[in-house]
Design a protein around this motif. Structure first.
Motif, PDB file in Angstrom:
ATOM      1  N   TYR A  41       1.220   8.273 -44.473  1.00  0.00           N
ATOM      2  CA  TYR A  41       0.684   7.867 -43.171  1.00  0.00           C
ATOM      3  C   TYR A  41       1.542   8.308 -41.985  1.00  0.00           C
ATOM      4  CZ  TYR A  41      -2.158   4.737 -40.223  1.00  0.00           C
ATOM      5  OH  TYR A  41      -3.016   4.215 -39.279  1.00  0.00           O
ATOM      6  N   ASP A  42       2.675   8.930 -42.250  1.00  0.00           N
ATOM      7  CA  ASP A  42       3.605   9.241 -41.166  1.00  0.00           C
ATOM      8  C   ASP A  42       3.281  10.535 -40.421  1.00  0.00           C
ATOM      9  OD1 ASP A  42       5.080   6.975 -41.613  1.00  0.00           O
ATOM     10  OD2 ASP A  42       6.459   7.940 -42.995  1.00  0.00           O
ATOM     11  N   LEU A  43       2.587  11.458 -41.087  1.00  0.00           N
ATOM     12  CA  LEU A  43       2.345  12.773 -40.494  1.00  0.00           C
ATOM     13  C   LEU A  43       0.847  13.024 -40.341  1.00  0.00           C
ATOM     14  CD1 LEU A  43       4.931  14.883 -42.542  1.00  0.00           C
ATOM     15  CD2 LEU A  43       5.179  14.018 -40.213  1.00  0.00           C
ATOM     16  N   PRO A  44       0.319  12.984 -39.121  1.00  0.00           N
ATOM     17  CA  PRO A  44      -1.113  13.249 -38.921  1.00  0.00           C
ATOM     18  C   PRO A  44      -1.443  14.722 -39.086  1.00  0.00           C
ATOM     19  CG  PRO A  44      -0.017  12.952 -36.806  1.00  0.00           C
ATOM     20  CD  PRO A  44       1.013  12.650 -37.862  1.00  0.00           C
ATOM     21  N   ASN A  45      -2.671  14.985 -39.512  1.00  0.00           N
ATOM     22  CA  ASN A  45      -3.176  16.357 -39.534  1.00  0.00           C
ATOM     23  C   ASN A  45      -3.539  16.743 -38.105  1.00  0.00           C
ATOM     24  OD1 ASN A  45      -3.067  16.677 -42.399  1.00  0.00           O
ATOM     25  ND2 ASN A  45      -4.938  15.463 -42.578  1.00  0.00           N
ATOM     26  N   LEU A  46      -2.806  17.665 -37.548  1.00  0.00           N
ATOM     27  CA  LEU A  46      -2.994  18.029 -36.146  1.00  0.00           C
ATOM     28  C   LEU A  46      -4.211  18.932 -35.951  1.00  0.00           C
ATOM     29  CD1 LEU A  46       0.710  18.719 -35.125  1.00  0.00           C
ATOM     30  CD2 LEU A  46      -0.598  16.604 -34.854  1.00  0.00           C
ATOM     31  N   LEU A  47      -4.773  18.871 -34.740  1.00  0.00           N
ATOM     32  CA  LEU A  47      -5.896  19.732 -34.388  1.00  0.00           C
ATOM     33  C   LEU A  47      -5.432  21.144 -34.067  1.00  0.00           C
ATOM     34  CD1 LEU A  47      -7.706  17.248 -31.947  1.00  0.00           C
ATOM     35  CD2 LEU A  47      -8.283  17.695 -34.339  1.00  0.00           C
ATOM     36  N   ASN A  48      -4.211  21.238 -33.533  1.00  0.00           N
ATOM     37  CA  ASN A  48      -3.647  22.531 -33.125  1.00  0.00           C
ATOM     38  C   ASN A  48      -4.542  23.231 -32.102  1.00  0.00           C
ATOM     39  OD1 ASN A  48      -1.295  22.425 -34.829  1.00  0.00           O
ATOM     40  ND2 ASN A  48      -2.631  22.864 -36.562  1.00  0.00           N
ATOM     41  N   VAL A  49      -4.888  22.479 -31.048  1.00  0.00           N
ATOM     42  CA  VAL A  49      -5.700  23.030 -29.961  1.00  0.00           C
ATOM     43  C   VAL A  49      -4.994  22.760 -28.635  1.00  0.00           C
ATOM     44  CG1 VAL A  49      -7.838  22.690 -31.245  1.00  0.00           C
ATOM     45  CG2 VAL A  49      -7.046  20.901 -29.666  1.00  0.00           C
ATOM     46  N   PRO A  50      -5.294  23.550 -27.610  1.00  0.00           N
ATOM     47  CA  PRO A  50      -4.703  23.294 -26.286  1.00  0.00           C
ATOM     48  C   PRO A  50      -5.058  21.895 -25.786  1.00  0.00           C
ATOM     49  CG  PRO A  50      -5.730  25.468 -26.351  1.00  0.00           C
ATOM     50  CD  PRO A  50      -6.122  24.777 -27.620  1.00  0.00           C
ATOM     51  N   VAL A 102      -4.431  11.719 -25.849  1.00  0.00           N
ATOM     52  CA  VAL A 102      -4.758  12.045 -27.237  1.00  0.00           C
ATOM     53  C   VAL A 102      -3.840  11.263 -28.171  1.00  0.00           C
ATOM     54  CG1 VAL A 102      -4.983  13.881 -28.955  1.00  0.00           C
ATOM     55  CG2 VAL A 102      -5.444  14.364 -26.530  1.00  0.00           C
ATOM     56  N   VAL A 103      -4.430  10.503 -29.093  1.00  0.00           N
ATOM     57  CA  VAL A 103      -3.627   9.749 -30.052  1.00  0.00           C
ATOM     58  C   VAL A 103      -4.138  10.022 -31.469  1.00  0.00           C
ATOM     59  CG1 VAL A 103      -3.068   7.924 -28.407  1.00  0.00           C
ATOM     60  CG2 VAL A 103      -5.093   7.693 -29.854  1.00  0.00           C
ATOM     61  N   HIS A 104      -3.234   9.915 -32.419  1.00  0.00           N
ATOM     62  CA  HIS A 104      -3.577  10.122 -33.830  1.00  0.00           C
ATOM     63  C   HIS A 104      -3.551   8.813 -34.613  1.00  0.00           C
ATOM     64  CE1 HIS A 104      -3.597  14.521 -33.552  1.00  0.00           C
ATOM     65  NE2 HIS A 104      -2.570  14.388 -32.737  1.00  0.00           N
ATOM     66  N   TYR A 105      -3.214   7.728 -33.929  1.00  0.00           N
ATOM     67  CA  TYR A 105      -3.217   6.404 -34.546  1.00  0.00           C
ATOM     68  C   TYR A 105      -3.999   5.461 -33.635  1.00  0.00           C
ATOM     69  CZ  TYR A 105       0.471   8.228 -37.540  1.00  0.00           C
ATOM     70  OH  TYR A 105       1.182   8.981 -38.429  1.00  0.00           O
ATOM     71  N   TYR A 106      -4.865   4.689 -34.226  1.00  0.00           N
ATOM     72  CA  TYR A 106      -5.721   3.772 -33.484  1.00  0.00           C
ATOM     73  C   TYR A 106      -5.360   2.337 -33.843  1.00  0.00           C
ATOM     74  CZ  TYR A 106      -9.932   0.910 -32.877  1.00  0.00           C
ATOM     75  OH  TYR A 106     -10.808  -0.101 -32.569  1.00  0.00           O
ATOM     76  N   ASP A 107      -5.342   1.454 -32.820  1.00  0.00           N
ATOM     77  CA  ASP A 107      -4.971   0.072 -33.073  1.00  0.00           C
ATOM     78  C   ASP A 107      -6.087  -0.895 -32.719  1.00  0.00           C
ATOM     79  OD1 ASP A 107      -3.624  -2.264 -33.618  1.00  0.00           O
ATOM     80  OD2 ASP A 107      -2.564  -2.289 -31.701  1.00  0.00           O
ATOM     81  N   ASN A 108      -6.394  -1.021 -31.411  1.00  0.00           N
ATOM     82  CA  ASN A 108      -7.293  -2.077 -30.964  1.00  0.00           C
ATOM     83  C   ASN A 108      -8.330  -1.524 -29.985  1.00  0.00           C
ATOM     84  OD1 ASN A 108      -8.213  -4.480 -29.312  1.00  0.00           O
ATOM     85  ND2 ASN A 108      -6.909  -5.511 -30.805  1.00  0.00           N
ATOM     86  N   PRO A 109      -9.610  -1.873 -30.135  1.00  0.00           N
ATOM     87  CA  PRO A 109     -10.659  -1.291 -29.292  1.00  0.00           C
ATOM     88  C   PRO A 109     -10.639  -1.773 -27.847  1.00  0.00           C
ATOM     89  CG  PRO A 109     -11.582  -3.011 -30.683  1.00  0.00           C
ATOM     90  CD  PRO A 109     -10.170  -2.804 -31.147  1.00  0.00           C
ATOM     91  N   HIS A 110     -10.020  -2.904 -27.580  1.00  0.00           N
ATOM     92  CA  HIS A 110     -10.016  -3.452 -26.221  1.00  0.00           C
ATOM     93  C   HIS A 110      -9.491  -2.437 -25.203  1.00  0.00           C
ATOM     94  CE1 HIS A 110      -9.454  -6.430 -22.985  1.00  0.00           C
ATOM     95  NE2 HIS A 110      -8.284  -5.842 -22.782  1.00  0.00           N
TER      96      HIS A 110
END
Length: 325
Positions: A129-138, A145-153
């Motif tokens: 869970y430590d290394l996200p698969n990156l998009l590699n885009v500008p 931009v985040v790769h981890y989601y916590d709370n919808p509020h």
């Protein structure tokens, strides 16, 4: 200060904890090294996350896991695993990241941020869970931009692009929409992932069909700016207004760490580490793998439910080798 042990367990998640319990029961000296809090990866799961597995399948060492519903929530799991650690007085060192592991003359030297340990065996149970698969885009490095989601509020009233088709992305899309976000779902394939939780998949499909959530199938991200996101669709480049991007495209094990240890990894897309399925020992004598890290890029292959047995397998092999040596 150097501490000499039978086993150093790298990773304090559920499987690392299970390894510690098994080592303690069998009279082996051990330490669990965790770079964050107890079950660090679970701690960073979305706050409202519900497990796919029922509580009894998340139990370790036959310690009962009682939850309000059949399938427990994140906070219930944190409580369960924390109580196991504290009640059993496990030797776990928190916020102590492992920086290096070397083998010399039959023993391992494990160097953390705070200490050095000498051990006969090492178990790697670091998950993925430590290394996200990156998009590699500008624009991927923008703060929005985040790769981890916590709370919808946090995303209420905002235009949110959720990228991905698996459980984490679908959960985030539904939760954000229900809290008032304008959600676009960007999916590389032709449909919502088949491994999405069976009680969630019909929900997202219905929300898409009724138009509540806009889905872009067979689509990839071209670029991201402060106010928009550009998409490569089947027919054209589409640019939509955007405030936040949740790039929930999955995660991967730390292959560099494994390769540095000398573990052989397959050259194909699966990147499977080499280990004996009967003992969990790698091609390096005395170095074991436990948990989801065994699956390489197939991060859906191993999970708590089917890898908790690794602890008994590893400790049994260590004891067997000790008796015969």
């Amino acid at each position: 200060m150097k501490t000499e042990l039978d086993i150093v367990i790298v990773g304090g998640g559920p499987i690392g904890i299970a390894c510690g319990l098994e080592a303690k029961k069998n009279g082996l000296t051990y330490v669990i090294l965790e770079k964050g809090p107890i079950v660090n990866s679970l701690f960073h799961y979305p706050s409202n996350m519900q497990f796919f597995s029922s509580s009894e399948k998340l139990e370790i060492d036959e310690i009962p896991f009682i939850s309000k519903e059949a399938k427990p929530k994140r906070d219930e799991a944190l409580e369960y695993y924390r109580r196991i650690v504290t009640s059993n007085k496990l030797n776990i060192k928190l916020f102590e990241k492992v920086e290096n592991v070397q083998k010399n003359e039959g023993t391992f030297t494990v160097v953390s941020e705070k200490n050095t340990y000498i051990s006969k065996q090492v178990v790697i149970a670091t998950g993925f869970y430590d290394l996200p698969n990156l998009l590699n885009v500008p624009g991927e490095d923008l703060e929005k931009v985040v790769h981890y989601y916590d709370n919808p509020h946090y995303y209420s009233g905002q235009k949110v692009a959720v990228i991905g088709a698996s459980n984490s992305a679908i959960d985030a899309a539904l939760e954000c929409w229900r809290k008032g976000a304008d959600v676009s779902l960007i999916i590389r394939g032709s449909e919502v992932g088949q491994r999405v939780k069976y009680w969630v998949r019909p929900d997202i499909v219905n929300r898409i069909e009724e138009g509540s959530i806009k889905a872009y199938y067979n689509t990839t991200v071209k670029s991201i700016t402060e106010n928009s996101i550009s998409l490569n669709t089947e027919n054209d480049v589409v640019e939509i207004e955007n405030d936040f991007v949740l790039a929930l495209t999955g995660y991967k094990p730390n292959f560099n760490f494994l390769e540095k240890l000398g573990v052989n990894i397959s050259n194909d897309a699966k990147k499977l580490p080499e280990y004996n399925p009967d003992t969990m020992e790698t091609n390096i004598d005395g170095l074991y793998l436990a948990g989801v890290i065994c699956g390489g890029m197939e991060t859906h292959k191993w999970f708590i439910e089917n890898s908790r047995i690794h602890a008994k397998m590893i400790v049994s092999d260590i004891i067997s080798n000790t008796v015969t040596s």
